[in-house]
Design an enzyme around this catalytic site. Structure first.
Site, PDB file in Angstrom:
ATOM      1  N   ALA A  73       0.818  -1.216   0.000  1.00 19.86           N
ATOM      2  CA  ALA A  73       0.000   0.000   0.000  1.00 19.86           C
ATOM      3  C   ALA A  73       0.850   1.264   0.000  1.00 19.86           C
ATOM      4  CB  ALA A  73      -0.955  -0.007   1.186  1.00 19.86           C
ATOM      5  N   ASN A 153      -5.577   3.666  10.661  1.00 14.80           N
ATOM      6  CA  ASN A 153      -4.786   2.554  11.180  1.00 14.80           C
ATOM      7  C   ASN A 153      -4.505   2.645  12.674  1.00 14.80           C
ATOM      8  OD1 ASN A 153      -3.340   4.663   9.546  1.00 14.80           O
ATOM      9  ND2 ASN A 153      -1.629   3.951  10.792  1.00 14.80           N
ATOM     10  N   GLN A 181      -6.753  -0.551   5.639  1.00 12.46           N
ATOM     11  CA  GLN A 181      -7.263  -1.164   6.874  1.00 12.46           C
ATOM     12  C   GLN A 181      -8.719  -1.595   6.730  1.00 12.46           C
ATOM     13  OE1 GLN A 181      -5.718  -1.961   9.668  1.00 12.46           O
ATOM     14  NE2 GLN A 181      -3.761  -0.902   9.408  1.00 12.46           N
ATOM     15  N   HIS A 203      -0.993  -7.977   3.383  1.00 15.23           N
ATOM     16  CA  HIS A 203      -0.589  -8.400   4.733  1.00 15.23           C
ATOM     17  C   HIS A 203      -1.449  -7.837   5.858  1.00 15.23           C
ATOM     18  CE1 HIS A 203       1.796  -4.975   6.522  1.00 15.23           C
ATOM     19  NE2 HIS A 203       1.825  -4.584   5.267  1.00 15.23           N
ATOM     20  N   CYS A 328       4.426   2.711  13.091  1.00 20.20           N
ATOM     21  CA  CYS A 328       5.354   3.446  12.233  1.00 20.20           C
ATOM     22  C   CYS A 328       6.031   4.584  12.972  1.00 20.20           C
ATOM     23  CB  CYS A 328       4.623   4.005  11.020  1.00 20.20           C
ATOM     24  SG  CYS A 328       3.693   2.762  10.157  1.00 20.20           S
TER      25      CYS A 328
HETATM   26  C1  LIG Z   1      -0.174  -0.624   6.598  1.00 20.64           C
HETATM   27  C2  LIG Z   1      -0.746   0.560   5.943  1.00 20.64           C
HETATM   28  C3  LIG Z   1      -0.156   1.108   4.793  1.00 20.64           C
HETATM   29  C4  LIG Z   1       1.135   0.575   4.225  1.00 20.64           C
HETATM   30  O1  LIG Z   1       0.979  -0.688   3.678  1.00 20.64           O
HETATM   31  P1  LIG Z   1       2.282  -1.536   3.239  1.00 20.64           P
HETATM   32  O2  LIG Z   1       1.724  -2.609   2.386  1.00 20.64           O
HETATM   33  O3  LIG Z   1       2.838  -2.064   4.512  1.00 20.64           O
HETATM   34  O4  LIG Z   1       3.192  -0.634   2.516  1.00 20.64           O
HETATM   35  C5  LIG Z   1      -0.782   2.178   4.206  1.00 20.64           C
HETATM   36  N1  LIG Z   1      -1.902   2.705   4.699  1.00 20.64           N
HETATM   37  C6  LIG Z   1      -2.496   2.220   5.802  1.00 20.64           C
HETATM   38  C7  LIG Z   1      -3.752   2.840   6.302  1.00 20.64           C
HETATM   39  C8  LIG Z   1      -1.938   1.128   6.461  1.00 20.64           C
HETATM   40  O5  LIG Z   1      -2.522   0.656   7.548  1.00 20.64           O
END
Ligand SMILES: *Cc1c(COP(=O)(O)O)cnc(C)c1O
Length: 404
Positions: A73, A153, A181, A203, A328
């Protein structure tokens, strides 16, 4: 019940056994390059990719041709914002987003500001929600993109995406939604929600890491993107690079499972979350819920335990995987920018803990966590001079603290 307990499902999720099973042959037997056109290894891989694409499309009500595979993402968000900014540079130079977006949207927006794009960062209210009317007011004739997430998130709140989509359509502005999410947890429908670009990743829904997707609308309107990656022209030229076939197979299977179990799982997680919430709030005073109480996804509980540092609490709770603030940002000691945006104050932001319930959590685990959190909070509060003063009836707001 086994320790440690994993209750940090917003950071990542365990890969569902059904997903692993479906992926394995694509490492060992059908290991071809999906772009190889001259042999069955390539054809098999390509066929598997297309099945994956269909499954992803289905869960968000899109057409398979509208799915672009990425590495996750973060990349999808980068591609959406930078790709639109570059491609629509002649139409305008203004993007609207909001302050509690994921870092991969905010930092991309900041980068774009350096190259002359103007960005409006809308505020959220006390409960973490954006006002769609604020979005409407922020639109100018130079606006090329609105980027608002579906589910936050950290605090799990669900933004009024459908209303924002309607406004974007009325004004002819593209609408990107980071639904990372939300997909697999709450209903997502790019048609009903008026979404033109949508990011998600495997994931976070019991699939493997390192595989994500960007939905890119093909009609009404047809969205064009400048690619970030130059190369073989894969993925309709928007994202070159050999496709991660096992990842795509796993992502597709994860979507299929999620669609099957979504309603039942949401109901179960909501029950577990309410058990956790009432168990903690019933036994401890001065515990505050962060984010809207109802407009939130089932598995999320974000609480502030006044007079207790979130970090200290997690230190005392090593056998339970939780998060204080966002995963993060937890490398730094800055309190979460998301919680600060709600205006809850720095103290309560530092006192927050995120409980992320998921598919593999059980009622037994929830009860164990309730007990251990209560113990830990009580122990830490006993050592807190501030808490002592409050218990003794001192109004902390009236106290004149010495500066030195
Ligand atoms: C985890 C997350 C991302 C990043 O996703 P990745 O696949 O780990 O790069 C982006 N936006 C939100 C809201 C997330 O929870």
């Amino acid at each position: 019940m086994n320790l440690p307990i994993y209750m940090d499902n917003h950071s990542t999720t365990r890969v569902d056994p059904g997903v692993v099973e479906e992926m394995i042959p694509y490492f060992t037997v059908h290991f071809g390059n999906a772009a190889s056109r001259n042999h069955s290894f390539g054809w098999d891989a390509d066929k598997a990719v297309e099945v994956g694409r269909e499954r992803l499309a289905k869960i968000i009500h899109a057409d398979p041709k509208e799915i672009i595979f990425t590495s996750g993402a973060t990349e999808s968000n980068n591609l959406a914002l930078k790709g639109v900014a570059e491609m629509y540079a002649e139409k305008g130079d203004h993007i609207i987003t909001q302050v509690t977006e994921h870092r991969s949207v905010l930092d991309t927006a900041k980068r774009l500001e350096k190259s002359g794009i103007r960005v409006t960062y809308l505020p959220v209210d006390r409960e973490g929600l954006v006002d769609p009317e604020e979005v409407r007011k922020a639109i100018t004739d130079r606006t090329i993109l609105i980027s608002i997430m579906l589910v936050n998130n950290e605090i799990g709140v669900i933004q009024p995406v459908e209303e924002i989509g309607k406004i974007a359509k009325e004004r002819g502005v593209l609408f990107h939604c980071d639904a990372t999410q939300g997909v697999g947890k709450v209903k997502v429908d790019v048609q009903a929600m008026g979404i033109d670009l949508l990011s998600f990743t495997a994931h976070k829904l019991y699939g493997p890491k390192g595989i994500g997707a960007l939905y890119v609308r093909r009609k009404n309107p047809r969205v064009r993107l400048a690619p970030m990656m130059d190369g073989g022209g894969h993925e309709r030229g928007m994202r070159s690079g050999t496709l991660n076939v096992p990842g795509i197979v796993g992502f597709g299977k994860a979507c299929e499972i999620a669609m099957e179990v979504m309603d039942e799982e949401a109901a179960r997680l909501l029950r577990l979350r309410e058990r956790l919430r009432s168990g903690l709030m019933g036994a401890l005073e001065e515990v505050y819920l962060n984010g809207h109480p109802a407009k939130r996804m089932p598995g999320n509980l974000n609480l502030s335990f006044a007079y207790v540092e979130g970090e200290s609490m997690l230190m005392g709770l090593r056998e339970v995987a939780l998060s204080s603030g966002s995963a993060c940002t937890s490398a730094t000691l800055e309190p979460s920018y998301v919680l600060q945006a709600l205006g809850i104050g720095i103290e309560l932001a530092h006192s927050s803990v995120r409980f992320g319930l998921g598919r593999f959590n059980t009622e037994k685990e929830v009860d164990y966590v309730i007990g251990r959190v209560i113990e830990t909070v009580n122990r830490l509060r006993e050592m807190s001079p501030l808490y002592e003063m409050v218990k003794a009836g001192v109004d902390l707001k009236q106290v004149k603290w010495r500066k030195d």
